[in-house]
Design a protein around this motif. Structure first.
Motif, PDB file in Angstrom:
ATOM      1  N   ALA A   1      48.143 -30.422  -2.493  1.00  0.00           N
ATOM      2  CA  ALA A   1      46.827 -31.186  -2.847  1.00  0.00           C
ATOM      3  C   ALA A   1      45.545 -30.522  -3.065  1.00  0.00           C
ATOM      4  O   ALA A   1      44.759 -30.603  -3.770  1.00  0.00           O
ATOM      5  CB  ALA A   1      46.543 -32.267  -1.520  1.00  0.00           C
ATOM      6  N   THR A   2      45.742 -29.115  -2.325  1.00  0.00           N
ATOM      7  CA  THR A   2      44.410 -28.344  -2.817  1.00  0.00           C
ATOM      8  C   THR A   2      44.513 -27.572  -4.105  1.00  0.00           C
ATOM      9  O   THR A   2      43.338 -27.636  -4.858  1.00  0.00           O
ATOM     10  CB  THR A   2      44.420 -26.892  -1.672  1.00  0.00           C
ATOM     11  OG1 THR A   2      44.349 -27.718  -0.179  1.00  0.00           O
ATOM     12  CG2 THR A   2      43.523 -25.850  -1.808  1.00  0.00           C
TER      13      THR A   2
ATOM     14  N   PHE B   1      41.784 -28.089  -7.136  1.00  0.00           N
ATOM     15  CA  PHE B   1      41.049 -26.954  -7.889  1.00  0.00           C
ATOM     16  C   PHE B   1      41.581 -26.875  -9.507  1.00  0.00           C
ATOM     17  O   PHE B   1      40.629 -26.559 -10.169  1.00  0.00           O
ATOM     18  CB  PHE B   1      41.642 -25.628  -7.364  1.00  0.00           C
ATOM     19  CG  PHE B   1      41.256 -24.422  -7.911  1.00  0.00           C
ATOM     20  CD1 PHE B   1      39.726 -24.049  -7.823  1.00  0.00           C
ATOM     21  CD2 PHE B   1      42.111 -23.712  -8.988  1.00  0.00           C
ATOM     22  CE1 PHE B   1      39.518 -22.827  -8.381  1.00  0.00           C
ATOM     23  CE2 PHE B   1      41.638 -22.474  -9.540  1.00  0.00           C
ATOM     24  CZ  PHE B   1      40.512 -22.419  -9.295  1.00  0.00           C
ATOM     25  N   ALA B   2      42.788 -27.638  -9.711  1.00  0.00           N
ATOM     26  CA  ALA B   2      43.170 -27.384 -11.134  1.00  0.00           C
ATOM     27  C   ALA B   2      42.446 -28.544 -11.905  1.00  0.00           C
ATOM     28  O   ALA B   2      42.057 -28.586 -13.005  1.00  0.00           O
ATOM     29  CB  ALA B   2      44.580 -27.640 -11.361  1.00  0.00           C
ATOM     30  N   ARG B   3      41.906 -29.728 -11.249  1.00  0.00           N
ATOM     31  CA  ARG B   3      41.262 -30.807 -11.803  1.00  0.00           C
ATOM     32  C   ARG B   3      39.851 -30.510 -12.127  1.00  0.00           C
ATOM     33  O   ARG B   3      39.125 -30.837 -12.950  1.00  0.00           O
ATOM     34  CB  ARG B   3      41.416 -32.221 -11.100  1.00  0.00           C
ATOM     35  CG  ARG B   3      42.828 -32.676 -11.164  1.00  0.00           C
ATOM     36  CD  ARG B   3      42.877 -34.197 -10.494  1.00  0.00           C
ATOM     37  NE  ARG B   3      42.934 -33.997  -9.294  1.00  0.00           N
ATOM     38  CZ  ARG B   3      41.750 -34.359  -8.540  1.00  0.00           C
ATOM     39  NH1 ARG B   3      40.862 -34.652  -8.750  1.00  0.00           N
ATOM     40  NH2 ARG B   3      42.151 -34.267  -6.866  1.00  0.00           N
ATOM     41  N   THR B   4      39.049 -29.817 -11.008  1.00  0.00           N
ATOM     42  CA  THR B   4      37.767 -29.615 -11.092  1.00  0.00           C
ATOM     43  C   THR B   4      37.333 -28.126 -11.764  1.00  0.00           C
ATOM     44  O   THR B   4      36.354 -28.057 -12.294  1.00  0.00           O
ATOM     45  CB  THR B   4      37.038 -29.797  -9.602  1.00  0.00           C
ATOM     46  OG1 THR B   4      37.967 -28.532  -8.879  1.00  0.00           O
ATOM     47  CG2 THR B   4      37.369 -31.035  -8.968  1.00  0.00           C
ATOM     48  N   GLY B   5      38.255 -27.229 -11.563  1.00  0.00           N
ATOM     49  CA  GLY B   5      37.984 -25.914 -11.865  1.00  0.00           C
ATOM     50  C   GLY B   5      36.908 -25.144 -10.914  1.00  0.00           C
ATOM     51  O   GLY B   5      36.523 -24.022 -11.594  1.00  0.00           O
ATOM     52  N   LEU B   6      36.596 -25.544 -10.005  1.00  0.00           N
ATOM     53  CA  LEU B   6      35.400 -25.144  -9.121  1.00  0.00           C
ATOM     54  C   LEU B   6      36.124 -24.775  -7.721  1.00  0.00           C
ATOM     55  O   LEU B   6      37.104 -25.503  -7.429  1.00  0.00           O
ATOM     56  CB  LEU B   6      34.330 -25.990  -9.042  1.00  0.00           C
ATOM     57  CG  LEU B   6      33.664 -26.671 -10.380  1.00  0.00           C
ATOM     58  CD1 LEU B   6      32.673 -27.377 -10.093  1.00  0.00           C
ATOM     59  CD2 LEU B   6      32.958 -25.113 -10.921  1.00  0.00           C
ATOM     60  N   PRO B   7      35.591 -23.832  -7.050  1.00  0.00           N
ATOM     61  CA  PRO B   7      35.909 -23.614  -5.889  1.00  0.00           C
ATOM     62  C   PRO B   7      35.767 -24.760  -4.824  1.00  0.00           C
ATOM     63  O   PRO B   7      34.663 -25.291  -4.562  1.00  0.00           O
ATOM     64  CB  PRO B   7      35.421 -22.424  -5.249  1.00  0.00           C
ATOM     65  CG  PRO B   7      34.787 -21.621  -6.603  1.00  0.00           C
ATOM     66  CD  PRO B   7      34.710 -22.894  -7.423  1.00  0.00           C
ATOM     67  N   THR B   8      36.832 -25.385  -4.207  1.00  0.00           N
ATOM     68  CA  THR B   8      36.307 -26.366  -3.483  1.00  0.00           C
ATOM     69  C   THR B   8      37.283 -26.371  -1.876  1.00  0.00           C
ATOM     70  O   THR B   8      38.036 -25.508  -1.720  1.00  0.00           O
ATOM     71  CB  THR B   8      37.309 -27.642  -3.866  1.00  0.00           C
ATOM     72  OG1 THR B   8      38.513 -27.515  -4.337  1.00  0.00           O
ATOM     73  CG2 THR B   8      36.574 -28.194  -5.414  1.00  0.00           C
ATOM     74  N   PRO B   9      36.735 -27.075  -1.063  1.00  0.00           N
ATOM     75  CA  PRO B   9      37.186 -26.880   0.411  1.00  0.00           C
ATOM     76  C   PRO B   9      38.592 -27.250   0.334  1.00  0.00           C
ATOM     77  O   PRO B   9      39.286 -28.059  -0.387  1.00  0.00           O
ATOM     78  CB  PRO B   9      36.314 -28.005   1.193  1.00  0.00           C
ATOM     79  CG  PRO B   9      34.992 -28.098   0.499  1.00  0.00           C
ATOM     80  CD  PRO B   9      35.403 -28.022  -1.041  1.00  0.00           C
ATOM     81  N   PRO B  10      39.572 -26.617   1.189  1.00  0.00           N
ATOM     82  CA  PRO B  10      40.919 -27.025   1.289  1.00  0.00           C
ATOM     83  C   PRO B  10      41.176 -28.354   2.006  1.00  0.00           C
ATOM     84  O   PRO B  10      40.267 -28.830   2.615  1.00  0.00           O
ATOM     85  CB  PRO B  10      41.450 -25.999   2.021  1.00  0.00           C
ATOM     86  CG  PRO B  10      40.204 -25.521   2.944  1.00  0.00           C
ATOM     87  CD  PRO B  10      39.069 -25.624   2.181  1.00  0.00           C
ATOM     88  N   VAL B  11      42.075 -29.128   1.305  1.00  0.00           N
ATOM     89  CA  VAL B  11      42.573 -30.359   1.785  1.00  0.00           C
ATOM     90  C   VAL B  11      43.216 -30.201   2.957  1.00  0.00           C
ATOM     91  O   VAL B  11      44.279 -29.630   3.082  1.00  0.00           O
ATOM     92  CB  VAL B  11      43.508 -31.121   0.687  1.00  0.00           C
ATOM     93  CG1 VAL B  11      43.781 -32.358   1.214  1.00  0.00           C
ATOM     94  CG2 VAL B  11      42.815 -31.277  -0.495  1.00  0.00           C
TER      95      VAL B  11
END
Length: 405
Positions: free
Chosen positions: A191-192, A196-206
């Motif tokens: 899920a993490t 990241f692949a959908r947004t392309g931005l650094p996001t918090p881990p799931v």
């Protein structure tokens, strides 16, 4: 310190171990402790490191620390160690302290080390010793018998059950239903990466909850009467399940023979053959036990409603009944069979599965109430293989029954 082979734990330069090591391991393996070469090597390495050399009791403590995993196994190791023909030894590690003699001065009068305030007169070597002063004992107590200093090593006893606590724990740890619940503390890698692949931005881990064993077990134990000889063994199994079963919850209730009498006793008069042991013609007509009663303690002094304990276990719980079902006395009772069927039907209204563990060997179930109960409820002997089969049924494997409830 040097000790002969078979005495103290003497240092052995060769590959052969002292003869008491194979004897001790053999006794413990016969008692059910799965000890092998690794355990013997662990003892050898500990002795080589200098442990267990001070006394016999130190060697015993070393064996307990290396091999015992529970209080019951510690008792078995101590009992097996006491049966070995090992002499008692003690190594005093304190340094020798030699006190120089005191030479008295002839010009001075002789002095004594007695306290001036002590009224006890000095006793000469020729005078007889005073009688021992007895301490008065409280009323109702007596002095212990004199110890002769000799005992028979073969009389050191320890409980030896058909299954050990470790074996019981291994069986019931297989009853697992992993479910994710609780706080989200575990990383969900797919899920993490997908986020990241959908947004392309650094996001918090799931994060997701950790998998836990959600098995809830309701244990109902027959007590007193014909179950009296099996009390210690059943308590041993119950403690092992509670201590090492790793279940989500374990509720324990006690009953005597059955949890109550079925209100429809007239069904026995409707049987085509009143002398037949089976109640198949009226089996579907037997209602669940409405007002069953169990107890919270093994002495059967704190009653509790069966419905209350059943509802506390929940609908996703499994029930295990431990009892002889009349096999210990070798008799048959149509009334007890009817009450037992109503008891099991009351459990099945909320719990998922009911299995029966019988401490009496299956060869003695014939022509008893237990034989008829086993036609309607999955019944297995209270042995290692029997508990494995019971756990398989609780995990979802279907059981072969003549007339399932």
């Amino acid at each position: 310190m040097t000790a002969p082979d078979g005495g103290g734990p003497g240092r052995d330069d060769g590959p052969a171990a002292p003869r008491w090591v194979p004897e001790l391991l053999g006794q413990l393996r016969r008692r059910g402790l799965p000890l092998g070469v690794d355990d013997a090597l662990a003892l050898r390495q500990a002795l080589a490191a200098g442990f267990g050399w001070s006394s016999t009791s130190a060697l015993l403590r070393l064996c307990v620390a290396l091999w015992a995993k529970s209080a019951a196994e510690e008792t078995q190791i101590r009992a097996a160690f006491a049966r070995l023909d090992l002499p008692e030894w003690t190594v005093d590690s304190a340094p020798d302290r030699t006190v120089a003699p005191v030479v008295p001065d002839p010009a001075e009068p002789p002095t004594t080390l007695a306290d001036p305030a002590d009224p006890t007169p000095e006793r000469s070597p020729e005078s007889p010793a005073p009688p021992p002063r007895l301490t008065p004992q409280p009323p109702g107590l007596s002095l212990p018998p004199l110890h002769t200093g000799r005992y028979d090593r073969s009389l050191v006893l320890a409980p030896h059950y058909p299954v050990t606590g470790r074996q019981v724990a291994q069986v019931w740890r297989g009853l697992r239903r992993p479910t994710r619940y609780g706080p989200a503390v575990e990383l969900d890698v797919p899920a993490t990466l997908d986020r990241f692949a959908r947004t392309g931005l650094p996001t918090p881990p799931v994060l997701i909850p950790r998998r836990r064993n959600s098995t809830r077990l309701l244990l109902l134990i027959d007590r007193q009467g014909s179950m009296t000889p099996f009390h210690d063994y059943v308590d041993h199994v119950r403690r092992s399940i509670a201590d090492a079963g790793r279940l989500d919850s374990l509720l324990v209730g006690y009953f005597h023979n059955t949890a109550g009498r079925s209100p429809d006793q007239h069904l026995l008069t409707e049987l085509p053959d009143p002398f037949a042991p089976a109640i198949d013609p009226v089996l579907r007509l037997v209602p669940p036990l409405p007002e069953g009663r169990v107890y919270d303690d093994p002495d059967l002094t704190r009653p509790r409603q069966l419905t209350e304990l059943r509802d506390a276990a929940g609908r996703n719980a499994d029930a295990v009944v431990v009892g002889d079902a009349g096999a210990a006395r070798g008799g048959f009772s149509s009334g007890r069979l009817l009450d037992t069927v109503a008891f099991v039907k009351a459990l099945l209204t909320t719990v998922r599965t009911v299995v029966w563990l019988n401490p009496v060997p299956p060869a003695r179930w014939r022509r008893t109430t237990a034989e008829q109960v086993a036609r309607h409820v999955p019944m297995f002997p209270l042995t290692r293989d029997g508990m494995y089969r019971a756990v398989d049924v609780l995990r979802g494997r279907p059981a072969t029954l003549e007339r399932a409830l």
